[in-house]
Each structure stands twice: as C-alpha cells, then as structure tokens.
Scaffold this active site. Structure first.
Site, mmCIF file in Angstrom:
data_model
loop_
_atom_site.group_PDB
_atom_site.id
_atom_site.type_symbol
_atom_site.label_atom_id
_atom_site.label_comp_id
_atom_site.label_asym_id
_atom_site.label_seq_id
_atom_site.Cartn_x
_atom_site.Cartn_y
_atom_site.Cartn_z
ATOM 1 N N HIS A 15 0.860 -1.206 0.000
ATOM 2 C CA HIS A 15 0.000 0.000 0.000
ATOM 3 C C HIS A 15 0.884 1.240 0.000
ATOM 4 C CE1 HIS A 15 -3.845 2.171 1.214
ATOM 5 N NE2 HIS A 15 -2.922 3.104 1.144
ATOM 6 N N HIS A 17 1.573 5.409 -1.737
ATOM 7 C CA HIS A 17 1.233 6.577 -2.563
ATOM 8 C C HIS A 17 2.518 7.135 -3.155
ATOM 9 C CE1 HIS A 17 -2.901 6.838 -0.978
ATOM 10 N NE2 HIS A 17 -2.339 6.304 0.097
ATOM 11 N N LYS A 101 -9.265 -0.186 -5.980
ATOM 12 C CA LYS A 101 -9.337 0.477 -4.679
ATOM 13 C C LYS A 101 -10.695 1.129 -4.471
ATOM 14 C CE LYS A 101 -7.882 2.306 -0.818
ATOM 15 N NZ LYS A 101 -6.692 3.020 -0.423
ATOM 16 N N HIS A 138 -10.456 1.373 1.666
ATOM 17 C CA HIS A 138 -10.259 2.380 2.717
ATOM 18 C C HIS A 138 -11.483 2.269 3.615
ATOM 19 C CE1 HIS A 138 -8.653 6.243 4.365
ATOM 20 N NE2 HIS A 138 -9.877 6.223 4.873
ATOM 21 N N HIS A 176 -4.588 -0.448 5.800
ATOM 22 C CA HIS A 176 -4.113 0.335 6.957
ATOM 23 C C HIS A 176 -5.056 0.254 8.153
ATOM 24 C CE1 HIS A 176 -6.808 3.106 4.928
ATOM 25 N NE2 HIS A 176 -5.913 3.495 4.059
ATOM 26 N N ASP A 249 1.506 2.734 3.507
ATOM 27 C CA ASP A 249 0.682 3.932 3.314
ATOM 28 C C ASP A 249 1.541 5.196 3.318
ATOM 29 O OD1 ASP A 249 -1.615 5.276 2.680
ATOM 30 O OD2 ASP A 249 -2.368 5.386 4.726
#
Ligand code: DOR
Ligand code: ZN
Length: 348
Positions: A15, A17, A101, A138, A176, A249
């Site tokens: 995971h 970004h 996602k 999420h 997360h 994350d």
C-alpha cells in the site's frame, strides 16, 4: 543471543502513494531501494480510473526508476460509481491492474470521486470476484455524525461485514487497519480476507497528535487511535497470521500542506519504513516473524512469487530521526520514531 542482523527476501509494500510528476520523481527512489514491488494507490488528481490511465501512470513510474532498479509498480483502479467492469476486466487481463481500490466518496485525500454507495458496485464486484482481482478498501464511514475515531469500526459493521457476506469468494484487503475491531474482523472473516498495517500505526497512538501542541505531521487517515488499538495492531503484525502484511501507506505531502489551517492527512515514511518495522518486531521479541509479514504473506495473498534477492538489516546503536526529504516542490517531513531508529538496511 540477541539478533542484531537479519537477512530476508526483498520485501514488498502492499500500500503506497507515489503521486506524480516532480513529487513522484523525488519519492520513488526511497521505495525502490527497500522494496521489490509496491501496490500503487490511484488517488491522483485526476484519479486513475481506467486501464489506459493506469498503464500510462505505470510508464511514468518506470521512466523515473533509478538505473538498474528492478522495482515493479503494481497498479490499481480507482473505483467510482461509474467504473466499467469491462475496462476492469480488460485491464486485469492485460496485466495492468493488480487490484482495485474502494474509497468511500470523500473519506480521505483525493477521494471525492470515490464510491457514494457500495451497492453501486454490484456488477464491478461480481466481475472482480469472477476474475480474482483483489478489492482494496479504505475502511472508514464518511457519515459526518460518526466520531472520527469510530469511523473504521462503524464501517466494518455497516459496510464491510455485509460486503464480505455477499461476495464470499472476493479477495478483500482492509487497508491500513487502526483498530482492535479491524484486527478481530480480519482474523475471523470467512473467505480470502487480509489487512495491511503501517509502521506509524504500530509506533504511535493518538496522543502523538497532541504532544505539547498540535502535531500535523502525526495526522493521517484513518487517524491513529488509543493505545489499546496500537497494541492490538502490534500483536496482529507479529502473530505470524498470514492475513496481516506490510503496507506502509507512505503518503508524501509538502511540509507547507501539512502545516496549514487545514493540514493534509498522510505520513511519508518510505525512507525508514523497513527499519521501523524491524524495530517493532524486535521490540516484540519476534524478529524471526518479520520475514513472513514483510516478504511472504502479501505475495501469497496476491498470488505472486517471493523475491529471490534479499535485503539485510542490522541493529545500530540508534540513529537520530531522519531529516526532511527534499523535493523540487519543497521539503517533505519523514515519519520516524520519536526517540531513535535502531535498525538500518545495509546498502545493497
Ligand atoms: O493519510 C492518508 N493519506 N490516508 C489516506 O487514505 C490517503 C493518503 C494520501 O493520499 O495522502
Ligand atoms: Zn493510503
């Protein structure tokens, strides 16, 4: 004999970004150094909602990799109310999409175009179940009436449990996780269910956001919870249960965007994430289980091979928290434990 050196197969980050443009160029080397693959989040502006957009984004990432790197970006589709199952299917068949996602609309950074009601995804989820494409979630309710610290637990009861029941063969990753309720759900859920756990949620509780003042760099979503929850996350991470695996994350925001009237959610931990995990497993007396969590369980869940190459971590006398990470746009604060970092990756 205390262990002060550990060699494990190259870990993966399930995971991450990476952003785009100058920020991508600046942060990518930090992940490519320590991880073999990463699941790349699609919450760009505009979001990555089609196979064509994901393929183009993957090319931009590959073009910026350090020379000689064999880091592999694994792409995800940002689900919306209008996602076309045929595009998802074609993207998966072409090897572009590794997962999709689900952001509840408005739940977090660049989630405005997310899904307004899970019911709208019926054909998409049927397709994903059919082709074995994992759904990454999420897991927070967006109901503004729900206390911000309860949003994960409420989402699990109200949305995730029914979803799990209605799509029994769908691969689901609750991303997360931050609560005991999240841990318990993942442990007990029927069907292929897993969760990622970040280094920061293993290392801080919610007090860190308010230590002698407001600490915007300790703010992310889902927000850190009480100490009992952190302890539950640590127990899950070191349990050896293959349903729990590594996902940093890591989410870079400029210092100026965090230190702001309305500071952004997200922590940039890529430069020391692996060292943080090693520190946690060491503190828990379970270093021998880092390999499963970091290098094996995620690969098994996604049906991918474990890396042949290895990384070696060594215990140090303690190093001061990392400096800011420079980018052409300005500095990004690196998440690091409050005291010192006691593990380091040996240079390859
Ligand atoms: O803290 C977060 N930051 N949580 C998310 O879900 C998104 C991420 C980001 O993109 O900055
Ligand atoms: Zn994220």
């Amino acid at each position: 004999m205390p262990v002060d050196k550990l060699t494990i197969p190259m870990p993966d980050d399930w995971h991450l970004h990476l952003r785009d443009g100058d920020m991508l160029a600046a942060v990518l080397p930090a992940t490519a150094r320590d991880f073999g693959r990463a699941i790349v989040m699609p919450n760009l502006k505009p979001p990555v909602t089609t196979a064509a957009a994901a393929g183009a984004y993957r090319e931009r990432i590959r073009a910026l990799l350090p020379a000689g790197s064999d880091f592999e970006p694994l792409m995800t589709c940002y689900l919306t109310d209008n996602t076309d199952p045929a595009d998802l299917r074609a993207g998966a068949a072409a090897g572009i999409f590794t997962a999709a996602k689900l952001y509840p609309a408005g739940a977090t950074t660049n989630a405005d175009a997310g899904v307004t009601a899970v019911g709208k995804l019926q054909p998409v989820l049927e397709c994903m179940q059919d082709i074995g494409l994992p759904l990454l979630i999420h897991g927070e309710t967006t109901d503004p009436a729900v206390d911000v610290f309860d949003r994960e637990a409420v989402f699990i009861d109200a949305t995730l449990a029914p979803l799990r029941r209605d799509f029994p063969a769908l691969k689901i990753v609750l991303e997360h996780i931050t609560t005991r309720e999240g841990v318990q759900f993942v442990e007990a859920a029927p069907g292929p269910t897993a969760a990622t756990i970040t280094p920061h949620h293993l290392m801080i509780n919610r007090n860190a956001m308010f230590e002698r003042g407001i600490r915007p760099h300790m703010y992310c979503l889902p927000v850190a919870k009480r100490e009992v929850h952190r302890q539950a996350l640590r127990a899950a991470a070191v349990s050896g249960n293959p349903r729990f695996f590594l996902g940093t994350d890591s989410a870079p925001h400029l210092r100026t965007a965090k230190e702001h009237d309305c500071g952004c959610a997200g922590m940039f931990n890529a430069p020391c994430a692996l060292a943080c995990y090693a520190q946690v497993f060491d503190e828990e007396g379970r270093l021998e289980r880092l390999e499963g969590f970091a290098s094996r369980f995620g690969a098994a869940f996604y049906g991918l091979p474990v890396h042949q190459r290895t990384v070696t971590l060594v215990k140090t006398g303690g190093e001061p928290p990392a400096d800011d990470w420079p980018t052409p746009l300005g500095p990004v604060r690196v998440f690091a434990p409050a005291d010192s970092l006691r593990w380091r990756r040996l240079a390859a």
